[in-house]
Design an enzyme around this catalytic site. Structure first.
Site, short mmCIF file in Angstrom:
data_model
loop_
_atom_site.label_atom_id
_atom_site.label_comp_id
_atom_site.label_asym_id
_atom_site.label_seq_id
_atom_site.Cartn_x
_atom_site.Cartn_y
_atom_site.Cartn_z
N TYR A 15 0.80 -1.22 0.00
CA TYR A 15 0.00 0.00 0.00
C TYR A 15 0.84 1.27 0.00
O TYR A 15 0.31 2.37 0.09
CB TYR A 15 -0.96 0.02 1.19
N ASP A 275 4.27 16.03 2.13
CA ASP A 275 4.72 14.65 1.99
C ASP A 275 3.81 13.85 1.06
O ASP A 275 4.26 12.94 0.36
CB ASP A 275 4.76 14.01 3.38
N CYS A 329 -7.76 15.73 5.37
CA CYS A 329 -6.62 15.96 4.48
C CYS A 329 -7.07 16.15 3.03
O CYS A 329 -7.87 15.37 2.52
CB CYS A 329 -5.65 14.78 4.57
#
Length: 437
Positions: A15, A275, A329
């Site tokens: 993943y 990130d 997010c």
């Protein structure tokens, strides 16, 4: 977040979106030079307005740089640290290469180590394998025991995937009772289905978790934690949610109203907005060509941070738990709102966030009240003892709480349950869209 080895890793977790970032740098050596390390350290310390400065080392796998590199990092930090400044180092690792020398180094320099561990062997090894497809649980557990024996500060980071999301108490009790972790992070996997690892497209892989699964996991763990572990076990998302209830910043970028404070730097000095957005469209520049502080304060990065708030659908703006999650997010905003407007920008995990925040609300209000009275939040556990607990019972059987509802609609299906009144979260009242702007 600094990635001195770039996306290079000794594992091949199925993943992991970051492994694909190797495609951005064909023929590169993926190794930060000592000269760049020194320049980054100098610039980073000079740009900090606070007396508390944290260096966050990530990857890929940072242990692949070797101990000498991080010994030099500490030397440069000491050299360029201004008087009165305290430096902290965090280090995220899969643990496979940790040995006594690493642990002695971490202890000597007070590093906080994040160890990736997805639960017991049968769940951890489903997706966390090495390059040869071999399981990694034994190596990770060995690293954990070594850090415990050496008294290295650590927390555990558990990725929630299709493999373990349905085993909430098994995962939590393993981390708490067998692994001995007292600081726990749960990171839901929401993985786009594409070849480049970018945040593009709306198709999500089968390895990912959806909102309802995530919410059910959090509720089941919270129900155990709030009865027996408050003040003893610290779960990151529970702490962040409590912070919102007492009017404090959540301490997690995904729950901030705006973002842009969690940039990522690659092995060669390239700086990206986040990130999760290490891709050409979010490239800010290289710190050897333009100073780090100017890149961080650039209009482009400022707009990236504001886009989170400005792109929030009206459905989210009116939500009763917006004060906690602020839409979550941006990388996970792939859905359309379920109202008649069908606006884009709804978080893929929205159903889970809303369910969990509503479920936990009465408990957290009690904890917030305790804090205001100068009492420890752990005192909530005496109040919780009188509240119904989630149960395991066959579908169709009446819920033992006495609500008269089938168990799958009540305590075994907690997504619509708000203790202690057995009511569902209130519907969202949308504002008049004609006045939005």
């Amino acid at each position: 977040m600094v990635k001195p080895r770039g996306s290079i890793c000794n594992l091949a977790c199925q993943y992991c979106y970051y492994l694909k970032k190797e495609q951005l740098y064909p023929a590169a050596d993926f190794r930060m030079s000592d000269a760049l390390l020194e320049e980054y350290t100098r610039q980073y310390l000079a740009a900090q307005p606070s007396s508390e400065v944290t260096f966050a080392w990530q990857g890929g796998e940072p242990t692949l740089m070797g101990l000498d590199f991080f010994s030099k990092a500490v030397e440069f930090q000491t050299r360029y640290r201004q008087q009165g400044v305290t430096i902290h180092n965090t280090f995220q690792t899969n643990g496979v290469l940790l040995d006594e020398a690493w642990c002695d180094f971490f202890l000597r320099h007070n590093f906080l180590v994040g160890l990736s561990l997805d639960g017991p062997r049968s769940l951890h090894d489903v997706y966390r394998q090495d390059k040869g497809g071999r399981p990694t649980f034994d190596a990770v557990l060995k690293a954990l025991r070594l850090m415990q024996n050496k008294q290295v500060r650590f927390n555990t980071l558990t990725c929630l995937s299709a493999a373990n999301v349905g085993h909430a108490l098994e995962v939590y009790r393993f981390l708490r009772d067998e692994a001995g972790s007292t600081f726990i992070q749960f990171i839901p996997i929401v993985e786009r289905e594409n070849e480049n690892g970018f945040q593009q497209g709306s198709r999500i892989t089968a390895r990912s978790v959806d909102g309802r699964q995530y919410g059910a996991f959090l509720i089941e763990v919270f129900d155990e934690w709030v009865r027996s572990d408050v003040g003893r076990i610290f779960v990151q998302i529970f702490d962040a949610t409590l912070s919102a209830w007492v009017g404090q910043p959540p301490g997690l970028c995904l729950f901030e109203e705006t973002c842009g404070q969690a940039m990522a730097m690659e092995f060669n000095g390239d700086l990206y907005a986040c990130d999760h957005f290490v891709e050409p469209g979010y490239y800010l520049g290289n710190i050897t060509a333009r100073p780090l502080d100017r890149l961080a304060r650039s209009p482009r990065q400022a707009q990236f941070g504001m886009d989170k708030r400005q792109g929030m659908p009206a459905y989210c703006q009116a939500c009763e738990v917006r004060f906690i999650c602020n839409g979550g997010c941006p990388k996970d905003r792939v859905l359309k709102t379920p109202d008649r407007y069908g606006e884009p920008g709804l978080n893929y995990l929205c159903a889970g966030y809303r369910a969990f925040f509503n479920y936990a609300g009465p408990f957290l209000r009690q904890m917030a009240a305790l804090l205001k009275m100068g009492q420890p939040p752990a005192a909530v556990m005496s109040w919780v003892g009188s509240q119904p607990r989630l149960v395991q019972a066959p579908p169709g059987s009446p819920c033992p709480c006495g609500s008269g509802k089938p168990v799958e609609e009540c305590h075994r299906a907690p997504l619509g349950y708000v203790p202690p009144h057995h009511t569902t979260p209130p519907p969202i009242a949308l504002p008049d869209r004609r006045r939005r702007h």
